[in-house]
Design a protein around this motif. Structure first.
Motif, short mmCIF file in Angstrom:
data_model
loop_
_atom_site.label_atom_id
_atom_site.label_comp_id
_atom_site.label_asym_id
_atom_site.label_seq_id
_atom_site.Cartn_x
_atom_site.Cartn_y
_atom_site.Cartn_z
N ASN A 41 -9.59 13.77 31.36
CA ASN A 41 -8.77 13.42 32.37
C ASN A 41 -7.41 12.48 32.11
O ASN A 41 -8.50 12.11 30.83
CB ASN A 41 -10.00 12.15 33.56
N LEU A 42 -6.70 12.16 32.51
CA LEU A 42 -5.70 11.70 32.67
C LEU A 42 -5.21 11.12 33.30
O LEU A 42 -4.65 11.29 34.94
CB LEU A 42 -4.64 12.24 31.41
N PHE A 43 -5.64 9.75 33.51
CA PHE A 43 -5.15 9.35 35.06
C PHE A 43 -4.23 8.09 34.96
O PHE A 43 -3.82 7.79 34.65
CB PHE A 43 -6.29 8.33 35.35
N PHE A 44 -3.21 7.76 36.15
CA PHE A 44 -2.61 7.21 36.48
C PHE A 44 -2.01 6.15 37.21
O PHE A 44 -2.88 6.36 38.77
CB PHE A 44 -0.63 8.41 36.74
N THR A 45 -1.95 4.77 37.30
CA THR A 45 -2.18 3.81 38.18
C THR A 45 -1.48 2.60 38.13
O THR A 45 -0.29 2.79 37.08
CB THR A 45 -3.93 3.28 37.96
N ASP A 46 -1.13 2.15 39.21
CA ASP A 46 -0.38 0.47 39.04
C ASP A 46 -1.81 -0.42 39.60
O ASP A 46 -0.67 -1.60 40.26
CB ASP A 46 0.99 0.86 39.72
N ILE A 47 -2.58 -0.24 39.36
CA ILE A 47 -3.91 -1.47 40.30
C ILE A 47 -4.27 -1.86 39.53
O ILE A 47 -4.72 -0.79 38.41
CB ILE A 47 -4.29 -0.75 41.29
N SER A 48 -5.63 -2.94 39.09
CA SER A 48 -6.11 -2.85 38.11
C SER A 48 -7.42 -3.34 38.95
O SER A 48 -8.41 -4.31 38.17
CB SER A 48 -6.07 -4.61 37.43
N SER A 49 -7.71 -2.90 40.05
CA SER A 49 -9.41 -2.75 40.31
C SER A 49 -9.79 -2.69 41.50
O SER A 49 -8.54 -1.47 41.69
CB SER A 49 -9.04 -4.50 41.05
N GLY A 50 -10.99 -1.69 42.03
CA GLY A 50 -10.70 -0.54 42.88
C GLY A 50 -10.84 0.69 41.46
O GLY A 50 -11.59 1.06 40.69
N ASP A 51 -10.68 1.77 42.79
CA ASP A 51 -10.10 3.25 42.55
C ASP A 51 -9.01 2.73 40.86
O ASP A 51 -8.10 2.91 41.71
CB ASP A 51 -10.89 4.45 43.45
N GLN A 52 -9.06 2.80 39.76
CA GLN A 52 -8.04 2.42 39.11
C GLN A 52 -7.34 3.57 38.76
O GLN A 52 -7.16 3.84 37.35
CB GLN A 52 -8.42 1.64 38.37
#
Length: 188
Positions: A41-52
């Motif tokens: 996997n390569l994931f992208f996020t802008d949050i730091s909790s929950g489904d990141q």
């Protein structure tokens, strides 16, 4: 000290992608190795909790499928045979249409049909292409009662005639035209 990781180089990448830089004077790349029935996997996020994650690239070794996702939803899936099985799907069907005039009129309406993606405007009778590509389109006209000549066309951007169709008909006779049209995004 900068928090960046440079491998095989002392030159960072562009500022939007300089946290990890791989360098080589020959072919260069990165390998993600996971179990034979697991995912890489390569994931992208802008949050730091929950489904990141919101966006992702995922390779599933159990089925040898590649997924590209946005908003946590697989938007493109390529299966092990190389077939794209989950594209951005656009479809509409309008029937029971009517017009202000059946002589040189534009047919509008949407009853007992569907409008996946909402790119067909039932008020104007116009479909707008969301992305560039080839679109299968068709139109049929049926004589409700009586008899007469039937004529119509399928036009691109309300100016270029793609196909004309005509015929004569009596009650419940009609004519149909089907064609494939190359459209740019926002063509109608």
């Amino acid at each position: 000290s900068s928090g960046r990781l440079l491998v095989g180089t002392t030159t960072t990448g562009i500022s939007q992608a300089d946290d990890l830089t791989l360098g080589n004077s020959d072919h260069c790349g990165m390998t993600i190795r996971s179990g034979s029935t697991k995912q890489g996997n390569l994931f992208f996020t802008d949050i730091s909790s929950g489904d990141q994650f919101q966006g992702y690239v995922q390779y599933d070794h159990s089925g040898n499928d590649l997924k590209l996702g946005t908003s946590k939803i697989a938007r493109l899936l390529i299966n092990s045979d190389g077939h794209v099985t989950t594209p951005y799907t656009v479809s509409f069907m309008a029937r029971g249409m009517s017009g202000s005039s059946f002589d040189s009129g534009t047919m509008t309406g949407l009853s007992s049909g569907h409008n996946i993606g909402n790119h067909y405007n039932s008020s104007t009778g116009i479909f707008t292409a969301p992305v560039a590509g080839r679109y299968l389109t068709g139109c049929g006209v049926l004589v409700q009662s009586g008899s007469g000549r039937l004529e119509g066309n399928i036009s691109l951007n309300n100016s270029t005639t793609i196909v004309n169709f005509n015929g004569t008909g009596t009650t419940y006779d009609g004519t149909v035209a089907i064609c494939i049209v190359q459209m740019s995004a926002n063509d109608t």
